[in-house]
Design an enzyme around this catalytic site. Structure first.
Site, PDB file in Angstrom:
ATOM      1  N   ASP A  61       0.783  -1.168  -0.133  1.00  0.00           N
ATOM      2  CA  ASP A  61       0.051  -0.084  -0.039  1.00  0.00           C
ATOM      3  C   ASP A  61       0.878   1.124  -0.062  1.00  0.00           C
ATOM      4  O   ASP A  61       0.400   2.114   0.577  1.00  0.00           O
ATOM      5  CB  ASP A  61      -0.936   0.173   1.098  1.00  0.00           C
ATOM      6  CG  ASP A  61      -1.586  -1.164   1.066  1.00  0.00           C
ATOM      7  OD1 ASP A  61      -2.107  -1.887   0.295  1.00  0.00           O
ATOM      8  OD2 ASP A  61      -1.906  -1.756   2.475  1.00  0.00           O
TER       9      ASP A  61
ATOM     10  N   LYS B  10       1.688   2.152  -5.148  1.00  0.00           N
ATOM     11  CA  LYS B  10       2.333   1.684  -6.265  1.00  0.00           C
ATOM     12  C   LYS B  10       1.508   1.886  -7.540  1.00  0.00           C
ATOM     13  O   LYS B  10       1.765   1.803  -8.601  1.00  0.00           O
ATOM     14  CB  LYS B  10       2.545   0.115  -6.343  1.00  0.00           C
ATOM     15  CG  LYS B  10       3.563  -0.475  -4.982  1.00  0.00           C
ATOM     16  CD  LYS B  10       3.573  -1.863  -5.011  1.00  0.00           C
ATOM     17  CE  LYS B  10       2.545  -2.594  -4.416  1.00  0.00           C
ATOM     18  NZ  LYS B  10       2.176  -2.088  -2.979  1.00  0.00           N
TER      19      LYS B  10
ATOM     20  N   GLY C  85      -4.685  -4.398  -3.587  1.00  0.00           N
ATOM     21  CA  GLY C  85      -5.330  -3.364  -3.852  1.00  0.00           C
ATOM     22  C   GLY C  85      -4.812  -2.019  -4.191  1.00  0.00           C
ATOM     23  O   GLY C  85      -4.190  -1.291  -3.353  1.00  0.00           O
ATOM     24  N   HIS C  86      -5.036  -1.405  -5.430  1.00  0.00           N
ATOM     25  CA  HIS C  86      -4.155  -0.469  -5.894  1.00  0.00           C
ATOM     26  C   HIS C  86      -5.066   0.617  -6.238  1.00  0.00           C
ATOM     27  O   HIS C  86      -6.115   0.639  -7.142  1.00  0.00           O
ATOM     28  CB  HIS C  86      -3.207  -0.687  -7.071  1.00  0.00           C
ATOM     29  CG  HIS C  86      -2.059  -1.709  -7.007  1.00  0.00           C
ATOM     30  ND1 HIS C  86      -1.227  -2.147  -7.640  1.00  0.00           N
ATOM     31  CD2 HIS C  86      -1.989  -2.688  -5.836  1.00  0.00           C
ATOM     32  CE1 HIS C  86      -0.367  -3.196  -7.376  1.00  0.00           C
ATOM     33  NE2 HIS C  86      -1.140  -3.487  -5.917  1.00  0.00           N
TER      34      HIS C  86
ATOM     35  N   GLN D 248       1.785  -6.629  -3.247  1.00  0.00           N
ATOM     36  CA  GLN D 248       2.242  -6.598  -2.023  1.00  0.00           C
ATOM     37  C   GLN D 248       3.526  -5.893  -2.118  1.00  0.00           C
ATOM     38  O   GLN D 248       3.834  -5.025  -2.710  1.00  0.00           O
ATOM     39  CB  GLN D 248       2.538  -8.051  -1.759  1.00  0.00           C
ATOM     40  CG  GLN D 248       1.061  -8.738  -1.671  1.00  0.00           C
ATOM     41  CD  GLN D 248       0.333  -9.157  -2.856  1.00  0.00           C
ATOM     42  OE1 GLN D 248       1.221  -9.737  -3.768  1.00  0.00           O
ATOM     43  NE2 GLN D 248      -0.664  -8.667  -2.973  1.00  0.00           N
TER      44      GLN D 248
HETATM   45  P1  GDP Z   1      -0.620   0.228  -3.758  1.00  0.00           P
HETATM   46  O1  GDP Z   1      -1.293  -0.864  -3.067  1.00  0.00           O
HETATM   47  O2  GDP Z   1       0.804   0.494  -3.381  1.00  0.00           O
HETATM   48  O3  GDP Z   1      -1.119   0.579  -4.982  1.00  0.00           O
HETATM   49  O4  GDP Z   1      -1.473   1.346  -2.638  1.00  0.00           O
HETATM   50  P2  GDP Z   1      -2.785   1.794  -2.344  1.00  0.00           P
HETATM   51  O5  GDP Z   1      -3.583   2.029  -3.473  1.00  0.00           O
HETATM   52  O6  GDP Z   1      -3.303   0.511  -1.683  1.00  0.00           O
HETATM   53  O7  GDP Z   1      -2.683   2.894  -0.941  1.00  0.00           O
HETATM   54  C1  GDP Z   1      -2.054   4.041  -1.323  1.00  0.00           C
HETATM   55  C2  GDP Z   1      -3.106   5.240  -1.074  1.00  0.00           C
HETATM   56  O8  GDP Z   1      -2.424   6.487  -0.956  1.00  0.00           O
HETATM   57  C3  GDP Z   1      -4.122   5.165  -2.121  1.00  0.00           C
HETATM   58  O9  GDP Z   1      -5.258   5.816  -1.516  1.00  0.00           O
HETATM   59  C4  GDP Z   1      -3.786   6.508  -2.901  1.00  0.00           C
HETATM   60  O10 GDP Z   1      -4.671   7.204  -3.539  1.00  0.00           O
HETATM   61  C5  GDP Z   1      -3.027   7.302  -1.969  1.00  0.00           C
HETATM   62  N1  GDP Z   1      -1.838   7.766  -2.321  1.00  0.00           N
HETATM   63  C6  GDP Z   1      -0.870   7.470  -3.100  1.00  0.00           C
HETATM   64  N2  GDP Z   1       0.194   8.506  -3.295  1.00  0.00           N
HETATM   65  C7  GDP Z   1      -0.094   9.676  -2.376  1.00  0.00           C
HETATM   66  C8  GDP Z   1       0.434  10.825  -2.140  1.00  0.00           C
HETATM   67  O11 GDP Z   1       1.570  11.195  -2.635  1.00  0.00           O
HETATM   68  N3  GDP Z   1      -0.453  11.413  -1.094  1.00  0.00           N
HETATM   69  C9  GDP Z   1      -1.432  11.236  -0.700  1.00  0.00           C
HETATM   70  N4  GDP Z   1      -2.080  11.909   0.287  1.00  0.00           N
HETATM   71  N5  GDP Z   1      -2.263  10.145  -1.142  1.00  0.00           N
HETATM   72  C10 GDP Z   1      -1.232   9.188  -1.718  1.00  0.00           C
HETATM   73  P1  IMO Z   2      -0.930  -3.935  -2.269  1.00  0.00           P
HETATM   74  O1  IMO Z   2      -0.630  -4.580  -3.472  1.00  0.00           O
HETATM   75  C1  IMO Z   2      -0.888  -4.845   2.304  1.00  0.00           C
HETATM   76  C2  IMO Z   2      -1.147  -8.896   3.723  1.00  0.00           C
HETATM   77  C3  IMO Z   2      -2.282  -9.276   4.301  1.00  0.00           C
HETATM   78  C4  IMO Z   2      -1.682 -10.381   5.142  1.00  0.00           C
HETATM   79  C5  IMO Z   2      -0.404 -11.098   4.162  1.00  0.00           C
HETATM   80  C6  IMO Z   2      -1.073 -12.543   3.814  1.00  0.00           C
HETATM   81  O2  IMO Z   2      -2.242  -3.349  -2.001  1.00  0.00           O
HETATM   82  O3  IMO Z   2       0.078  -3.368  -1.602  1.00  0.00           O
HETATM   83  P2  IMO Z   2      -2.617 -13.050   1.773  1.00  0.00           P
HETATM   84  O4  IMO Z   2      -4.029 -12.870   1.580  1.00  0.00           O
HETATM   85  O5  IMO Z   2      -1.800 -12.546   0.408  1.00  0.00           O
HETATM   86  O6  IMO Z   2      -2.207 -14.322   2.047  1.00  0.00           O
HETATM   87  O7  IMO Z   2      -2.341 -12.243   3.180  1.00  0.00           O
HETATM   88  O8  IMO Z   2      -0.330 -10.170   3.351  1.00  0.00           O
HETATM   89  N1  IMO Z   2      -1.406  -8.287   2.187  1.00  0.00           N
HETATM   90  C7  IMO Z   2      -1.284  -7.054   2.071  1.00  0.00           C
HETATM   91  N2  IMO Z   2      -0.990  -5.912   2.696  1.00  0.00           N
HETATM   92  N3  IMO Z   2      -1.057  -4.479   0.895  1.00  0.00           N
HETATM   93  C8  IMO Z   2      -1.152  -5.733   0.013  1.00  0.00           C
HETATM   94  O9  IMO Z   2      -1.246  -5.638  -1.431  1.00  0.00           O
HETATM   95  C9  IMO Z   2      -1.707  -6.827   0.391  1.00  0.00           C
HETATM   96  N4  IMO Z   2      -1.590  -8.240  -0.015  1.00  0.00           N
HETATM   97  C10 IMO Z   2      -1.615  -9.101   1.136  1.00  0.00           C
HETATM   98  O10 IMO Z   2      -2.960  -8.272   4.996  1.00  0.00           O
HETATM   99  O11 IMO Z   2      -1.134  -9.861   6.316  1.00  0.00           O
HETATM  100 MG    MG Z   3      -2.680  -1.744  -1.838  1.00  0.00          MG
END
Ligand code: GDP
Ligand code: IMO
Ligand code: MG
Length: 428
Positions: free
Chosen positions: A13, A16, A40-41, A223
């Site tokens: 998270d 990416k 979850g991106h 991840q």
């Molecule tokens: P990912 O799984 O690595 O793609 O990240 P997620 O989407 O799960 O979580 C990142 C969160 O941060 C999302 O809600 C994005 O919209 C938000 N985000 C990404 N870059 C920035 C930033 O530079 N500033 C802020 N405030 N939010 C950001």
């Molecule tokens: P993105 O791509 C954050 C965590 C789960 C759990 C562990 C194992 O959005 O960064 P799983 O269901 O993969 O067997 O769970 O990994 N986990 C993540 N945490 N971001 C993710 O993906 C994750 N995908 C799995 O919460 O601790």
């Molecule tokens: Mg994510």
């Protein structure tokens, strides 16, 4: 710059999805190489917010070819729900390609993921419950189902039967669940066969040919480094290789073709699920980061655990991924703090660790050693070049760069596509 790998440098998270989206149409292919719909991106484009789970983030950019590599595990139902949801919002998904060697998450593996967690009790991993672990177990155990099996119903039935021979014992005798029949499983999976058929390719061939023709290919990790099954905080990890090497095994592109490896890191740290997290804040400051940063899981909605930036983890990510660049995200979330602690080492009893401890017990007991940097009060969201940042924010970035061992090439100052400061071109 033809082949670029982008991975999470912390516990996931990091942003990416946004980082991939920012590169936009300068990329020709975006390849998901590991994981499945545990990811979850989030990508924000103007007033529109997209949450992608199984599809590579490049699907949102016109002209980019999104590819699901052989290293991914696919829940077929989720795949088509996600495709249909994007189509209904006007996103063209027709370019999607899927490796014939990618594995399929069978319905029984979702069940086993959930019941296993329940049975682990206190030792549970906190998985996303999507069947990820059991599907990768089947792959390694050589009883998995692959996308290409959908086109040979006889083979598919044989493989399902082989898998269920073992699993029904487990489900009925250990977990007290009902047995699953071969017919219901095969029938369910075959309903997707004709729809997926036109998307299925030899992913390795397609990508190597693209690189031969000078195309730019971005490998987008799901991840992150600390959730990698080999290099993460095992057993509190996911079941795939989320580090840079996974881009090669998960797509069929050799390591000699990779030109650059970008790590994405938040300006602080978060984690979802169980497992050690040395800089975690179980106090009001943790609540503040969660609130200001909107730190709730994109996939499960769970509140994310929050803590300070950890340079021991950052140096480790630099090393195991061979990072060439870092995208530092969410710097804006730190606005308003008087001083910002940054973890520079761990203390375990009398021993100080400057690098990641070899022994997991030491990591579980690691107490962060902090250096304190000055904060800033200015809103960063309008900053577009490094010099727009307040002096103390610049100093914070430069300190992280120096302590983490990789240059910070881009800085996120907000969730939207354009909320970014580029210091070094990521594709140049
Ligand atoms: P990912 O799984 O690595 O793609 O990240 P997620 O989407 O799960 O979580 C990142 C969160 O941060 C999302 O809600 C994005 O919209 C938000 N985000 C990404 N870059 C920035 C930033 O530079 N500033 C802020 N405030 N939010 C950001
Ligand atoms: P993105 O791509 C954050 C965590 C789960 C759990 C562990 C194992 O959005 O960064 P799983 O269901 O993969 O067997 O769970 O990994 N986990 C993540 N945490 N971001 C993710 O993906 C994750 N995908 C799995 O919460 O601790
Ligand atoms: Mg994510």
């Amino acid at each position: 710059m033809p082949a670029v790998v982008l991975v999470g440098a912390q516990w996931g998270d990091e942003g990416k999805g946004k980082a991939t989206d920012t590169l936009g149409s300068r990329v020709d292919y975006v390849v998901k190489f590991n994981g499945g719909n545990n990811a979850g991106h989030t990508v924000v484009i103007g007033a529109e917010k997209y949450a992608l789970h199984l599809l590579p983030s490049g699907i949102l950019t016109e002209g980019v070819i999104p590819v699901i590599g052989n290293g991914v595990v696919i829940d077929l139902g989720v795949l088509f729900i996600e495709i249909d949801a994007l189509e209904s919002r006007g996103v063209d998904t027709s370019r999607l390609l899927i490796s014939s060697n990618a594995h399929i998450i069978a319905p029984y593996n979702r069940t086993i993921d959930k019941v296993t967690e329940r049975f682990l009790g206190k030792r549970q991993i906190g998985t996303t419950g999507r069947g990820i672990g059991p599907t990768y177990s089947d792959k390694m155990n050589r009883v998995g189902l692959r996308v290409q099996d959908l086109f040979d119903p006889h083979i598919l039935a044989q493989k399902v039967e082989g898998a269920l021979d073992q699993k029904n014992h487990l489900l009925v005798k250990v977990y007290n669940r009902r047995a699953i029949t071969v017919e219901e499983t095969v029938e369910g999976l075959l309903t997707y066969a004709e729809r997926i058929r036109p998307m299925v390719v030899d992913c390795s061939l397609v990508l190597n040919q693209a690189l031969d023709h000078g195309k730019t290919v971005l490998f987008e990790g799901g991840q992150a480094t600390m959730l990698d099954v080999d290099h993460g905080t095992y057993p509190f990890v996911t079941s795939s290789n989320a580090t840079a090497g996974g881009a090669c095994t998960g797509s069929g592109v050799g390591p000699t073709r990779i030109d650059r490896v970008i790590g994405v890191a938040k300006a602080y740290a978060t984690r979802v699920g169980e497992g050690p997290f040395p800089t975690e804040l179980n106090d009001e400051m943790g609540d503040r980061l969660r609130k200001v940063g909107g730190e709730y899981g994109t996939t499960t909605g769970r509140p994310r655990r929050c803590g300070w930036y950890d340079t021991v983890v950052a140096r480790y990510a630099t090393r195991v991924n061979g990072l060439t660049d870092v995208v530092l995200t969410k710097l804006d979330v730190l606005t308003g703090l008087e001083r910002i602690p940054v973890c520079v080492a761990y203390q375990v009893g009398d021993i100080r660790f400057a690098e990641m401890p070899v022994d997991q017990t030491d990591f579980h007991h690691a107490m962060p050693v902090y250096e304190y940097l000055d904060g800033w009060t200015e809103d960063l969201s309008g900053c577009r070049v490094f010099d727009d940042l307040p002096a103390t924010a610049q100093a914070y970035v430069l300190a992280l760069e120096q302590l983490s061992g990789t240059r910070i090439s881009a800085i996120g100052v907000g969730p939207e596509r354009d909320d970014v400061i580029v210091r070094h071109d990521l594709l140049g």
